[in-house]
Structures are given as C-alpha cells and as structure tokens.
Design a protein around this motif. Structure first.
Motif, mmCIF file in Angstrom:
data_model
loop_
_atom_site.group_PDB
_atom_site.id
_atom_site.type_symbol
_atom_site.label_atom_id
_atom_site.label_comp_id
_atom_site.label_asym_id
_atom_site.label_seq_id
_atom_site.Cartn_x
_atom_site.Cartn_y
_atom_site.Cartn_z
ATOM 1 N N GLU A 196 -13.731 26.327 13.675
ATOM 2 C CA GLU A 196 -14.988 26.712 14.265
ATOM 3 C C GLU A 196 -15.485 27.901 14.165
ATOM 4 O O GLU A 196 -14.541 29.035 14.088
ATOM 5 C CB GLU A 196 -14.889 26.186 15.838
ATOM 6 N N GLY A 197 -16.591 28.258 14.088
ATOM 7 C CA GLY A 197 -17.006 29.485 13.859
ATOM 8 C C GLY A 197 -16.996 30.150 12.321
ATOM 9 O O GLY A 197 -17.021 29.317 11.429
ATOM 10 N N HIS A 198 -16.583 31.602 12.376
ATOM 11 C CA HIS A 198 -16.371 31.988 10.797
ATOM 12 C C HIS A 198 -17.565 31.727 9.917
ATOM 13 O O HIS A 198 -17.341 31.425 8.828
ATOM 14 C CB HIS A 198 -15.045 31.444 10.323
ATOM 15 N N GLU A 199 -18.811 31.932 10.231
ATOM 16 C CA GLU A 199 -19.950 31.530 9.696
ATOM 17 C C GLU A 199 -20.047 32.662 8.238
ATOM 18 O O GLU A 199 -20.366 32.050 7.170
ATOM 19 C CB GLU A 199 -21.186 31.718 10.211
ATOM 20 N N VAL A 200 -19.998 33.945 8.624
ATOM 21 C CA VAL A 200 -19.826 34.738 7.564
ATOM 22 C C VAL A 200 -18.680 34.656 6.417
ATOM 23 O O VAL A 200 -18.970 34.599 5.330
ATOM 24 C CB VAL A 200 -19.736 36.252 7.894
ATOM 25 N N GLN A 201 -17.450 34.153 6.711
ATOM 26 C CA GLN A 201 -16.546 34.007 6.053
ATOM 27 C C GLN A 201 -16.769 32.521 5.247
ATOM 28 O O GLN A 201 -16.234 32.536 4.027
ATOM 29 C CB GLN A 201 -15.280 33.774 6.865
ATOM 30 N N LYS A 202 -17.248 31.777 5.955
ATOM 31 C CA LYS A 202 -17.477 30.390 5.310
ATOM 32 C C LYS A 202 -18.792 30.527 4.404
ATOM 33 O O LYS A 202 -18.452 29.727 3.229
ATOM 34 C CB LYS A 202 -18.204 29.269 6.362
ATOM 35 N N ASN A 203 -19.739 31.292 4.342
ATOM 36 C CA ASN A 203 -20.673 31.808 3.415
ATOM 37 C C ASN A 203 -19.929 32.380 2.235
ATOM 38 O O ASN A 203 -20.393 32.347 0.977
ATOM 39 C CB ASN A 203 -21.754 32.662 3.757
ATOM 40 N N ALA A 204 -19.109 33.360 2.362
ATOM 41 C CA ALA A 204 -18.347 33.999 1.305
ATOM 42 C C ALA A 204 -17.455 32.839 0.614
ATOM 43 O O ALA A 204 -17.615 32.921 -0.658
ATOM 44 C CB ALA A 204 -17.199 35.255 2.010
ATOM 45 N N TYR A 205 -16.934 31.864 1.171
ATOM 46 C CA TYR A 205 -16.080 30.907 0.658
ATOM 47 C C TYR A 205 -17.212 29.986 -0.360
ATOM 48 O O TYR A 205 -16.795 29.566 -1.351
ATOM 49 C CB TYR A 205 -15.544 29.900 1.451
ATOM 50 N N CYS B 298 -12.450 40.021 -7.180
ATOM 51 C CA CYS B 298 -12.006 39.552 -5.889
ATOM 52 C C CYS B 298 -13.061 39.643 -4.928
ATOM 53 O O CYS B 298 -14.021 40.290 -4.953
ATOM 54 C CB CYS B 298 -10.571 40.020 -5.634
ATOM 55 N N ILE B 299 -12.492 38.741 -3.712
ATOM 56 C CA ILE B 299 -13.399 38.748 -2.578
ATOM 57 C C ILE B 299 -12.563 39.212 -1.325
ATOM 58 O O ILE B 299 -11.517 38.916 -1.300
ATOM 59 C CB ILE B 299 -13.945 37.388 -2.391
ATOM 60 N N LEU B 300 -13.127 39.928 -0.628
ATOM 61 C CA LEU B 300 -12.517 40.371 0.563
ATOM 62 C C LEU B 300 -13.265 39.779 2.012
ATOM 63 O O LEU B 300 -14.474 40.025 1.648
ATOM 64 C CB LEU B 300 -12.209 41.801 0.803
ATOM 65 N N ILE B 301 -12.590 39.205 2.598
ATOM 66 C CA ILE B 301 -13.080 38.785 3.932
ATOM 67 C C ILE B 301 -12.205 39.499 5.319
ATOM 68 O O ILE B 301 -11.208 39.716 5.153
ATOM 69 C CB ILE B 301 -13.171 37.462 4.218
ATOM 70 N N ASP B 302 -12.750 39.454 6.485
ATOM 71 C CA ASP B 302 -12.289 39.986 7.622
ATOM 72 C C ASP B 302 -12.028 38.674 8.543
ATOM 73 O O ASP B 302 -12.960 37.860 8.706
ATOM 74 C CB ASP B 302 -12.666 40.861 8.188
ATOM 75 N N LEU B 303 -10.706 38.523 9.089
ATOM 76 C CA LEU B 303 -10.210 37.401 9.972
ATOM 77 C C LEU B 303 -9.435 37.910 11.116
ATOM 78 O O LEU B 303 -8.643 38.629 11.028
ATOM 79 C CB LEU B 303 -9.401 36.507 9.265
ATOM 80 N N GLU B 304 -9.528 37.271 12.226
ATOM 81 C CA GLU B 304 -8.911 37.769 13.464
ATOM 82 C C GLU B 304 -7.404 37.103 13.212
ATOM 83 O O GLU B 304 -6.526 37.514 13.614
ATOM 84 C CB GLU B 304 -9.735 37.208 14.788
ATOM 85 N N ASP B 305 -7.693 35.780 12.754
ATOM 86 C CA ASP B 305 -6.362 34.872 12.864
ATOM 87 C C ASP B 305 -6.079 34.807 11.371
ATOM 88 O O ASP B 305 -6.424 34.033 10.729
ATOM 89 C CB ASP B 305 -6.632 33.521 13.383
ATOM 90 N N MET B 306 -4.937 35.367 11.033
ATOM 91 C CA MET B 306 -4.591 35.375 9.596
ATOM 92 C C MET B 306 -3.921 34.090 9.050
ATOM 93 O O MET B 306 -3.839 34.043 7.881
ATOM 94 C CB MET B 306 -3.434 36.628 9.381
ATOM 95 N N SER B 307 -3.586 33.412 9.996
ATOM 96 C CA SER B 307 -2.943 32.137 9.609
ATOM 97 C C SER B 307 -4.352 31.128 8.879
ATOM 98 O O SER B 307 -4.034 30.253 8.366
ATOM 99 C CB SER B 307 -2.375 31.207 10.848
ATOM 100 N N LEU B 308 -5.411 31.673 9.251
ATOM 101 C CA LEU B 308 -6.662 30.691 8.699
ATOM 102 C C LEU B 308 -7.133 31.058 7.353
ATOM 103 O O LEU B 308 -7.876 30.337 6.753
ATOM 104 C CB LEU B 308 -7.708 30.964 9.531
ATOM 105 N N ILE B 309 -6.235 32.189 6.902
ATOM 106 C CA ILE B 309 -6.479 32.699 5.274
ATOM 107 C C ILE B 309 -5.643 31.445 4.473
ATOM 108 O O ILE B 309 -6.418 31.070 3.286
ATOM 109 C CB ILE B 309 -6.515 33.874 4.734
ATOM 110 N N LYS B 310 -4.407 30.864 4.973
ATOM 111 C CA LYS B 310 -3.909 30.117 4.176
ATOM 112 C C LYS B 310 -4.347 28.648 3.783
ATOM 113 O O LYS B 310 -5.064 28.141 4.890
ATOM 114 C CB LYS B 310 -2.454 29.730 4.715
ATOM 115 N N ASP B 311 -4.634 28.591 2.634
ATOM 116 C CA ASP B 311 -5.519 27.304 2.119
ATOM 117 C C ASP B 311 -6.953 27.190 2.835
ATOM 118 O O ASP B 311 -7.523 26.013 2.774
ATOM 119 C CB ASP B 311 -4.602 26.010 2.556
ATOM 120 N N PHE B 312 -7.480 28.502 3.045
ATOM 121 C CA PHE B 312 -8.876 28.535 3.320
ATOM 122 C C PHE B 312 -9.041 27.578 4.551
ATOM 123 O O PHE B 312 -10.070 27.095 4.849
ATOM 124 C CB PHE B 312 -9.874 28.029 2.047
ATOM 125 N N GLY B 313 -8.246 27.917 5.540
ATOM 126 C CA GLY B 313 -8.224 27.116 6.787
ATOM 127 C C GLY B 313 -9.499 27.510 7.758
ATOM 128 O O GLY B 313 -10.019 26.785 8.445
#
Length: 393
Positions: free
Chosen positions: A60-69, A40-55
């Motif tokens: 805008e932003g979230h470059e590390v998390q976008k690379n993870a995806y 599995c993969i873990l990422i960190d997010l400030e706005d947890m609503s953005l994890i739903k359906d990979f929002g």
C-alpha cells in the motif's frame, strides 16, 4: 515552443495538449549521448525489506516508487536501454532523508535485499543515475557527481500529471525557451516583488543580485561532464547576494505569516491568521539556527505546464516565482551543510508563490532593475509583455 502557443494557452496551461510520455525520448534528449552508458535508478524507502523482489510495488502507498518501477525500471528493460545503447538498469533503495536536499546516508540495498554502499557500489559504477524519490536529492547528488564523475537526474514527487506533461515535453525546446528568458533577465542588479494581501496591505521584498549571470535549470545533461538535472526543468534562477523587506509565507498547516528580512536573512515571522504555535516554532528555529532563514535562491518558471500538486513541477510554470532558504552550494552559492547547527537543518526549502499554492495573496508585480532600466517581469501571476516578447524571439 512558447513562440507557438497562444496567449490563452500560456495563461491557461491546463488547455495545452501534450505528447504521450516517452522514456526513450526523455532520456535520449536529456543525456545525449547515451550509447554505452550504464544506468541505474535510486528510490527512497522507509522499510528496506520492501526493496527485495520489488515488494513495494505490491504494498500500500509508495506511489512515487511505484511510478519509478512502472515507468522507468520496466521501461528501461522493455526496449529503452536497447534503443539507446545503454546497459545496466538496476534499482537501489536508500533511507529517506525526511528533508529537501539533505545529504543521503551511504547505506543502500539492491533488489535482492543485499546491503551495499552508494559511495562504493553505485556512484563509481554508473554513468547515469536517476533518482526518483519522495524528497529532493538534487543538492547531495550534484556534489557526488563532481566527486565520482556521473551524470544524473532527480525526479522527486513523481506523479501522473508530471509524467504526462512536464516529462512529456521536448527538452530541447524547454532549454531554448529557458535560454531566451535567461538572456532577457541576465545581469540584473536587483529584483523587487510586491505581494498584495487580502486585507489590502502590500509587502515588498527586495533582492540584491549584483549583476550576476542568471542561471537556468533546463533539463539537459548532454555530453560527458558530470552534472545533475532537476526534472521537470524550466526555470531561471539567481543566488541572492542581499535581501531585505517583507514577504508572506503560507505554512503547511495553512497558517499565514509575514516574514521580515534583513541582510539576506529571515529574522522573524508574524502571524496573519492561523496557528500562533506554528509561527512560534518557526521563530524558535530561526533563533536556534539563523542559517535556516538565509535566502539561497530566487527562481522564475519558464514553462507552460498544468498544476501537478508537486512544487518540483509547479515552480517551473511561467508566471510563478519562488524563493528558497538554506543550502545553495548546488546552485553555485556559498551556503554549505557544515554552516548549519545540525545536519537535519541543512535543507534547501523552496517557497513557491503561485495561485493554487498561495491563494491568500497575489504577486501584484515583480520588477527587474538593471542599470537605469526597470522592467516588469510578472503581474498577477502572469508573465509580462517583456517576458513574452523575449520568449517569442
């Protein structure tokens, strides 16, 4: 691999040609065997609503998390899991720690937006956990892997340069190079580092090592034993038993200071140039919680890599060295989070000395003392002949 590179490339790593990044090659080398493993993969997010359906992938932003995806989540599902005999591939998000190696909160969320528990729903249910985050989670996940029995890798600050260089290399070769240099620097009694400032002053930091076994961060988590790799890898390191002297510090706002060290602890900072308030803030922090100034690591890079702008890769470059303050339990040290006055102080913070990072001063020389012998390790941010001979054996 170092043995196959010319001195020109070793001293100018931006000239090195790297293979194309392959997630299958990376995971296959790092985690052999992978057959039957759940991942599995873990990422960190400030706005947890953005994890739903990979929002977050559309925000805008979230470059590390976008690379993870893009490179890991999709990569796993587009053939890599099948090729390696793995299963799972889920992604979870947790709240940012806002500090290097601080413990993670237990709450996490899946991509349907459901709140879960890392301890109950993630750590016990996966054999391999990939943490691709803004802040390093190596220390807390190292503790958790021993509790729950998983293997893993932390890849904080992931960017395109890292993907196309530090993660594109052959990790069996990375491990072999690190081992050669580790053996050459093993059981050192002490290390001395000379820093030359722009005004001509030379500061010297002495670090006592008591002949300890040098350790290596080499990126391999083969077998089944619980372990967490820090990727990109490629360094040898020690846990200092003592330290004294002085070394320069470049703060995030560009302020330069001189740090005085006694009995392994930074006791004060003095302004060279920049913002006196930055120095005052650091001194107040040291006074309020002295553990924040305890030196917990001395590390040396062992790879030939280009500058990425992220310390996770740049501290692995051959010819650089770094110190770290704070917790070092994940390195086999004795500094644990409970020793700090408050939780947010229990970080592990690297202080990297490299030409791009600290152009205001030079590492004029690093010397290793072992018995009656003294060897030069680094001169002017370049590996010495002693190190290169060891790497080319």
């Amino acid at each position: 691999m170092i043995s196959k590179l010319t001195d020109d490339i070793i001293f100018n790593p931006e000239k090195r040609n790297f293979p194309t990044f392959s997630l299958q090659r990376l995971l296959g080398q790092v985690f052999e065997p992978t057959e039957g493993c759940s991942v599995c993969i873990l990422i960190d997010l400030e706005d947890m609503s953005l994890i739903k359906d990979f929002g977050f992938a559309k925000a805008e932003g979230h470059e590390v998390q976008k690379n993870a995806y893009k490179h890991f989540y999709l990569g796993l599902r587009e053939g890599v899991m099948d090729a390696l005999g793995m299963k799972g591939g889920e992604m979870f998000a947790y709240k940012p720690t806002y500090g290097s190696n601080l413990d993670l909160q237990d709450e996490c969320w899946d991509t349907e937006g459901k709140q879960l528990s890392l301890d109950k729903d993630v750590y016990p249910n996966y054999d391999i956990i990939l943490c691709i985050s803004t802040w390093s989670a190596t220390a807390p996940l190292t503790a958790k892997c021993k509790e729950f029995g998983f293997r893993g890798a932390t890849l904080h600050g992931l960017n395109d340069v890292i993907l196309n260089s530090g993660l594109a290399v052959d990790y069996n070769e990375v491990s072999a190079d690190a081992e050669k240099i580790r053996l050459a620097m093993n059981k050192a009694d002490s290390i001395e580092i000379d820093f030359t400032l722009e005004d001509g002053r030379v500061l010297t930091a002495w670090l006592g090592l008591d002949g300890q076994e040098a350790q290596k961060s080499h990126g391999l988590c083969k077998g089944t034993q619980p372990d967490v790799a820090n990727l990109p890898a490629g360094e040898i390191y020690y846990v200092p038993t003592d330290a004294r002297g002085q070394f320069p510090m470049k703060y995030e706002d560009g302020t330069l200071g001189v740090l005085d060290v006694e009995n392994r602890n930074i006791i004060r900072s003095t302004l060279i140039e920049g913002n006196q308030a930055t120095i005052d803030e650091h001194n107040q922090r040291l006074k309020d919680d002295p553990m924040t100034g305890t030196l917990g690591e001395l590390g040396f890079g062992t790879q030939v890599l280009p500058v990425s702008g992220q310390d996770i890769q740049d501290e692995k470059v051959l010819g650089t060295c770094h110190l770290a303050t704070g917790r070092d339990d994940h390195l086999g040290g004795d500094i644990v989070p409970t020793m700090f006055k408050k939780h947010e102080n229990s970080t592990h913070d690297d202080i990297l000395f490299a030409p791009h990072k600290t152009p205001n001063f030079d590492i004029s020389e690093v010397r290793m003392n072992r018995g009656d012998l003294q060897e030069i390790i680094i001169q002017h941010f370049k590996p010495s002949d002693f190190v290169l001979r060891a790497a080319r054996v």
